[in-house]
Scaffold this active site. Structure first.
Site, PDB file in Angstrom:
ATOM      1  N   TYR A 171       0.832  -1.210   0.000  1.00 45.15           N
ATOM      2  CA  TYR A 171       0.000   0.000   0.000  1.00 45.15           C
ATOM      3  C   TYR A 171       0.864   1.258   0.000  1.00 45.15           C
ATOM      4  CZ  TYR A 171      -3.449   3.362   1.862  1.00 45.15           C
ATOM      5  OH  TYR A 171      -4.267   4.443   2.074  1.00 45.15           O
ATOM      6  N   LYS A 175       1.021   4.137  -2.887  1.00 45.92           N
ATOM      7  CA  LYS A 175       0.661   5.515  -2.575  1.00 45.92           C
ATOM      8  C   LYS A 175       1.825   6.472  -2.821  1.00 45.92           C
ATOM      9  CE  LYS A 175      -3.668   5.157  -1.403  1.00 45.92           C
ATOM     10  NZ  LYS A 175      -4.693   5.710  -2.317  1.00 45.92           N
TER      11      LYS A 175
END
Length: 302
Positions: A171, A175
């Site tokens: 993640y 991001k």
């Protein structure tokens, strides 16, 4: 409401729940016609459902707005292209793209499967790139036809992408990639009248409420709900509006009632020998430089 998005058409991905839903409702409240995209997947990306996108579109219409549901997978070329087509065929134009879709599959690195890496990077990073790429192609064509779009893109990054987050290697990497994509898109698309920014929100969503149940809980006494997703939406709406003219290539943190401009990477202390370093003396120089450098904020969970 001020109607700062009146006459505009906005696309919001992952708009069936959480932040995306709040953004879609807020854009509609300010006069935008909204394409509500959501595949209807679970918090880990499994499964599909037509209900979330349709429910939000119905809610907007019940409030007197205009909206259409889109259930395509925006991490595919076909799905992303159909998202832009839905805006153009339904409302005749496209003014703003809010990239928000995503899910998490948290694991420590030593337990992180390749499939979990690929799935999370796909929905977050590729799921930003493909809608942006197809929207940008439309706006470039508009600019070349002298129809001069004043378009806006709002991407969704995270504090995990800015600082790192223990147990979220997939993640956080995705991001962080979104920040890089935002900077490149802002630089490339400005000539076509397109502004591109990113927001790193902190709010109560399916991805956070179970991980941080106490911090994310709504106050029982009815006082200000600091973690409500709707707290982030006013910034997103403004960035998606004509009022944000001149603001591009920026990253903002948004949480509760706070907005922060992130200043990104800037050169800190430096040393120049004027010749090649030996490894040991390079190390000594680095130690001296670090002693004078601003200390980085730790990764979440460290």
């Amino acid at each position: 409401m001020t109607g700062i998005c009146s006459g505009h058409v906005a696309v919001v991905t992952g708009a069936g729940r959480g932040l995306g839903r709040a953004h879609a409702l807020a854009l509609a409240a300010e006069g935008a016609r909204v394409v509500v995209n959501d595949l209807g997947a679970g918090p880990d990306g499994q499964g599909t459902s037509a209900d979330p996108a349709q429910e939000v579109a119905d809610e907007i219409r019940a409030r007197g707005g205009e909206a259409v549901a889109h259930r395509g997978d925006i991490a595919t070329g076909e799905g992303a292209a159909s998202l832009v087509t839905a805006a153009l065929e339904t409302f005749g134009r496209l003014d703003a793209l809010v990239n928000n879709a995503g899910f998490v599959r948290d694991r420590m690195l030593v337990n992180l499967d390749e499939d979990d890496w690929d799935a999370v990077v796909r929905v977050h990073l590729k799921g930003h790139f493909l809608p942006l790429r197809h929207a940008a192609a439309h706006w470039r064509a508009e600019a070349k036809a002298d129809r001069g779009p004043h378009a806006r893109v709002v991407n969704t990054t995270s504090g995990a992408g800015l600082l790192g987050s223990v147990g979220q290697g997939n993640y956080a990497a995705a991001k962080a990639g979104i920040v890089g994509l935002t900077l490149v898109a802002a630089a490339e698309l400005g000539r076509y009248g397109v502004q591109v920014n990113a927001v790193a929100p902190a709010a109560r969503t399916r991805m956070t409420e179970n991980v941080f149940p106490e911090a994310m809980a709504a106050p029982p006494d009815g006082t200000f709900d600091a973690m409500a997703p709707a707290n982030v939406s006013p910034l997103v709406v403004w960035l998606a509006s004509a009022g944000s003219a001149g603001v591009t290539g920026q990253v903002f943190e948004a949480e509760a009632g706070r907005i922060t401009v992130m200043e990104g990477w800037h050169p800190g202390p430096t040393a120049d020998k004027g010749d090649r370093w030996a490894p040991a003396e390079a190390g000594e120089a680095v130690r001296r430089l670090l002693a004078g450098a601003r200390r980085a904020r730790p990764a979440y969970g460290a």
